[in-house]
Design an enzyme around this catalytic site. Structure first.
Site, PDB file in Angstrom:
ATOM      1  N   ASP A  55       0.861  -1.191   0.000  1.00 27.03           N
ATOM      2  CA  ASP A  55       0.000   0.000   0.000  1.00 27.03           C
ATOM      3  C   ASP A  55       0.895   1.239   0.000  1.00 27.03           C
ATOM      4  O   ASP A  55       2.112   1.140   0.207  1.00 27.03           O
ATOM      5  CB  ASP A  55      -0.862  -0.054   1.275  1.00 27.03           C
ATOM      6  CG  ASP A  55      -1.873   1.075   1.324  1.00 27.03           C
ATOM      7  OD1 ASP A  55      -2.268   1.565   0.255  1.00 27.03           O
ATOM      8  OD2 ASP A  55      -2.255   1.463   2.445  1.00 27.03           O
ATOM      9  N   GLU A 103       2.712   4.877  -3.962  1.00 28.62           N
ATOM     10  CA  GLU A 103       2.739   5.879  -5.065  1.00 28.62           C
ATOM     11  C   GLU A 103       4.097   6.570  -5.165  1.00 28.62           C
ATOM     12  O   GLU A 103       4.471   6.900  -6.292  1.00 28.62           O
ATOM     13  CB  GLU A 103       1.611   6.895  -4.844  1.00 28.62           C
ATOM     14  CG  GLU A 103       0.221   6.320  -5.039  1.00 28.62           C
ATOM     15  CD  GLU A 103      -0.238   5.409  -3.890  1.00 28.62           C
ATOM     16  OE1 GLU A 103       0.240   5.612  -2.759  1.00 28.62           O
ATOM     17  OE2 GLU A 103      -1.038   4.491  -4.133  1.00 28.62           O
ATOM     18  N   ASP A 121      -8.865   4.165  -1.808  1.00 31.76           N
ATOM     19  CA  ASP A 121      -9.776   4.590  -0.743  1.00 31.76           C
ATOM     20  C   ASP A 121     -11.059   5.212  -1.281  1.00 31.76           C
ATOM     21  O   ASP A 121     -11.195   6.432  -1.365  1.00 31.76           O
ATOM     22  CB  ASP A 121      -9.057   5.578   0.174  1.00 31.76           C
ATOM     23  CG  ASP A 121      -7.864   4.921   0.850  1.00 31.76           C
ATOM     24  OD1 ASP A 121      -7.801   3.669   0.867  1.00 31.76           O
ATOM     25  OD2 ASP A 121      -6.996   5.648   1.350  1.00 31.76           O
TER      26      ASP A 121
HETATM   27  C1  GLC Z   1      -4.479   3.414   2.943  1.00 33.04           C
HETATM   28  C2  GLC Z   1      -5.034   2.227   2.179  1.00 33.04           C
HETATM   29  C3  GLC Z   1      -6.069   1.517   3.024  1.00 33.04           C
HETATM   30  C4  GLC Z   1      -5.455   1.121   4.347  1.00 33.04           C
HETATM   31  C5  GLC Z   1      -4.868   2.334   5.067  1.00 33.04           C
HETATM   32  C6  GLC Z   1      -4.115   1.978   6.342  1.00 33.04           C
HETATM   33  O1  GLC Z   1      -5.450   4.383   3.104  1.00 33.04           O
HETATM   34  O2  GLC Z   1      -5.538   2.575   0.938  1.00 33.04           O
HETATM   35  O3  GLC Z   1      -6.551   0.397   2.335  1.00 33.04           O
HETATM   36  O4  GLC Z   1      -6.396   0.512   5.155  1.00 33.04           O
HETATM   37  O5  GLC Z   1      -3.978   3.014   4.197  1.00 33.04           O
HETATM   38  O6  GLC Z   1      -3.072   1.122   6.097  1.00 33.04           O
END
Ligand code: GLC
Length: 799
Positions: free
Chosen positions: A405, A408, A483
């Site tokens: 995650d 980017e 998200d």
């Molecule tokens: C980001 C991700 C989400 C995750 C969060 C905490 O917002 O997109 O899926 O739960 O980080 O790790």
């Protein structure tokens, strides 16, 4: 030979006049009076690459997007110099390169213009950073429509829109907001019933204008690098998408459990809570294959560590969950906490693996753990190191999958929300700034993760999930759309994003079902699950701030509906797996927009809601509250309503009833849909019979079922089972022939056929040319028979 002095002499008087050309095998070079070289490479009869240099110099030819196994070869290649232009002809298209302007026009062999430069290649020098902003403009053909471009949260058809590509953490994004998490600079153009595609392989920030600023112009440009694009001729969208997918690659088959239902939340902890969620699934008999640990399992958000208070014995927990059929998936982010006593940080410091700013200091940014440094995943040594870090988690503890995650990379508290543009990257030996590496950073992270998981899960198959992606990332992992928000509008957005991603070569894709931010009510959650079970990756995930989002969080009625749809997904696993096989084998997207299904029907060009799941199931989600059904368009052909079995002629818009426990769902006439029994998780039951639902058609239709061990790599050695069924129906007869391939022996010995829509009562049953008794095939007058899985032909004749 022309020189720089010649350029000065001619100046801009005849910009881009071709003064020299060269032919080298499947490459052609055209040099102009102002120092531009156009390189045309013929990949296939219908696929070519166009690449432009300025000042006579090409960059080193390197791309992260292109797959090593791209298919090459053509049947015909003719090059001619004619008076106003040069022409290159293959067995599919003819390319004209204008001598006075270097403009390119591509026609099919009937003389229809497929794609045509307007100004064509042009550029502007970039005084701030060096290099050029490289631009290409094309003439928009009459009635031209545009599709593809990755995860854009906009109408399926991009005509009249301008979009940009810069992978961006976009918490709670809205409709039409962009750029989002992915950069897939590939579009499909469609006009005059003919489709083509363009992939602009340039990792800098890029922009596409689909007749937005000027009605007759389609253009694309990038902040640096080269004008370097691939052109694919159809004429079918299908062929364009397959060619792009062939160029940028496909994944391996995932373990079958990865196609089951996944439950996630930010975050399930401590261990007791994780187990409680798992046992509730089993208690309520709601199938589930994977459970996710978000950042809170770590020690102070340090990647590759565990919080020992919350998870005192991770190996034991992972094992115990596995015994109940749950695979554990853990999160790993790119930001490494600056902490002298943290081994990952130390190793990266000792080996000089962190990204640096232009003047030498490390690039620092705040993420969950506070100040972090970021490995340079564009350095192959760093990737090798990173893949090795997974040893403990995967090989020792036994975790089954990983989600990457924030790759980017997302950085908090800075206006750019990502690395500074001056940050340096290795780019596999082509040193550059973050301007060039930004869009591929997350891709290279997840590539290293995939390599690590592959090493440590072997002989099983890895499962990896990413948020950021550039073209080609589909080779390594599944992806989700980041998200989103628990609103009806986002249900619509998810539907469009999945179709668009699939059209962009990235099929293994899903969204946070129910929405990540905010909380859905039961109705929205149920409607979203009904859609989500038809997405290749099927996971409920939500931020913990807004209450619970498990299948049982919204009362009994909703729990029952959700269970029913998750069960349907498990029944359809062999059908979905077969779609995955076709994707891996031929690049066929696992879900398809209506325009993909029938591009000749102009009704499909602007349809956003209906889509094909696999090849033969038509789905149309309900996207508003209090609905008892909805209007939808059925494309050509005849379709069986899944619930009522009514046969409907396509080519019409229709109101379809769908109370809260139904979603408009149709099966293509003639389809043979394979099903497994409902299981609580993949592998819970040995499959004793393969059930196939046979939907009668007067005429023929081919269906298939791909199966293997559901995990491992034996399938690559031929140990798979591929059944092709050819159905042929007449008014009083039905014949199904089976063709088999592969040496895998399935656990079941029989196939149970359930007939739908048979227009006659079964009288005679012939199996492989011999008449059989009803008892031998378990026929009890209920339109189902059970026969050996090895049959060659079954022939039913009506009374
Ligand atoms: C980001 C991700 C989400 C995750 C969060 C905490 O917002 O997109 O899926 O739960 O980080 O790790």
């Amino acid at each position: 030979m022309i020189t720089n002095t010649d350029i000065k002499k001619t100046g801009n008087q005849f910009p881009n006049r071709i003064v020299e050309f060269k032919e080298e095998g499947d490459k052609f070079y055209f040099t102009t009076n102002n120092g531009v070289i156009l390189e045309v490479t013929i990949l296939r009869d219908s696929a070519m690459r166009f690449r432009y240099a300025t000042e006579f110099v090409f960059e080193d030819d390197f791309s992260y997007a292109i797959d090593d196994d791209v298919s090459l070869g053509y049947n015909l290649l003719e090059f001619k110099e004619e008076i106003p232009y040069f022409t290159i002809t293959t067995s599919k298209i003819k390319v004209f390169i204008d001598k006075e302007s270097l403009k390119v026009t591509i026609e099919d062999l009937k003389g229809l213009i497929i794609n045509e430069d307007e100004v064509g290649f042009h550029w502007e020098e970039n005084y701030d950073f060096g290099g050029n902003t490289v631009k290409m403009s094309k003439i928009t053909q009459t009635g031209e429509n545009f599709y593809g471009m990755g995860d854009k949260a906009s109408h399926i058809n991009l005509k009249g829109k301008k979009v940009s590509n810069w992978v961006t953490d976009s918490y709670a994004y809205g409709k039409d907001q962009e750029p989002l998490y992915k950069t897939i600079p590939f579009y499909v153009g469609l006009h005059n019933e003919v489709a083509y595609g363009i992939f602009f392989d340039n990792s800098f920030g890029s922009y596409f204008d689909f007749a937005h600023e000027r009605r007759n112009t389609t253009s694309f440009w990038a902040d640096g690098g080269e004008m370097n694009y691939y052109f694919f001729y159809g004429p079918k969208i299908e062929q364009v998408v397959e060619a792009y997918t062939d160029l940028t690659g496909v994944p391996e088959l995932p373990p079958l459990w990865a196609l089951g239902f996944h439950q996630s939340k930010w975050s399930y902890y401590p261990e007791k809570q994780v187990k409680k969620i798992a046992s509730t699934f089993r208690k309520l008999q709601i199938p589930c294959d994977a459970i996710y640990l978000d950042i809170d399992y770590m020690q102070g958000f340090r990647c590759f560590t565990w919080d020992n208070r919350r998870f005192p014995n991770p190996k034991k927990m992972v094992d115990e969950l596995y015994k109940e059929g749950f695979k554990t998936v853990t999160m790993i982010d790119p930001g490494i906490k600056i902490d002298r006593d943290y081994w990952v940080y130390q190793q990266a410091m000792d080996n000089d693996f962190f990204c640096k700013r232009a003047d030498g200091p490390h690039f620092k940014g705040k993420v969950w753990p506070g100040d972090c440094k970021f490995p340079d995943f564009t350095n192959p040594e760093v990737r090798e190191w990173w893949s090795g870090l997974y040893k403990e988690m995967i090989a020792d503890i036994g975790v089954h999958g990983v989600w990457n995650d924030m790759n980017e990379p997302a950085v908090m508290e800075v206006p750019t929300k990502t690395a500074n543009l001056d940050v340096r990257h290795d780019y596999d030996g082509h040193p550059c700034s973050h301007r060039k590496a930004h869009n591929i950073y997350g891709m290279q992270m997840v590539r290293a993760t995939f390599d690590g998981l592959k090493k440590f899960t072997f002989p099983k198959r890895p499962f990896v999930l990413t948020r950021a992606a550039y073209s080609g990332t589909q080779r390594y992992c599944a992806t989700w759309t980041g998200d989103n928000v628990a609103t009806w509008e986002h249900l619509w957005i998810s539907n469009v994003q999945m179709q668009r991603m699939s059209m962009s070569g990235y099929s293994f894709v899903g969204c946070d079902i129910g929405g990540f931010a905010e909380q859905p009510n039961g109705e929205l959650f149920a409607r979203w699950v009904q859609l989500g079970v038809f997405h290749p990756f099927c996971r409920v995930h939500s931020s913990g701030d807004h209450g619970d989002q498990e299948p049982w969080s919204f009362g009994e009625e909703i729990t029952d509906i959700v269970r029913k749809y998750i069960e349907l997904r498990y029944e359809l696993l062999p059908y979905l797996y077969t779609a995955f096989y076709r994707y891996v084998k031929e690049g066929v997207p696992m879900i398809k927009s209506l325009v993909y299904y029938d591009q000749e029907d102009t009704q499909t060009h602007f349809r956003t809601d209906e889509f094909l799941f696999g090849d033969q199931i038509l789905v149309c989600p309900v996207q508003e509250p209090n609905a008892k059904g909805r209007r939808m368009y059925l494309p050509k052909g005849k379709w069986y309503n899944f619930f009522t079995e009514e046969l409907v002629e396509g080519g019409v818009e229709k109101f379809v009833e769908a109370d809260l426990d139904k979603i408009p769902l149709f099966i293509k006439e003639g389809a043979i849909i394979p099903k497994y029994p409902v299981q609580q998780y993949v592998g819970e039951k040995e499959i004793e019979t393969l059930v196939v639902d046979v939907y009668f058609k007067e005429g023929t239709e081919v269906s298939m079922v791909y199966e293997d061990q559901m995990d491992g790599y034996d399938y690559k050695k031929g140990r798979f089972s591929l059944r092709k069924f050819r159905l042929k129906g007449k008014s009083n007869e039905l014949i199904i022939q089976q063709y088999k391939d592969g040496s895998f022996i399935t656990s079941y010995k029989t196939i149970k056929m359930r007939f739908h829509g048979l227009p006659f009562k079964i009288g005679i049953i012939e199996l492989d040319n011999e008449k059989v008794n009803y008892e031998t095939v378990n026929y009890y007058g209920d339109n189902s028979i059970e026969i050996s899985k090895d049959f060659t032909e079954i022939h039913l004749v009506g009374i």
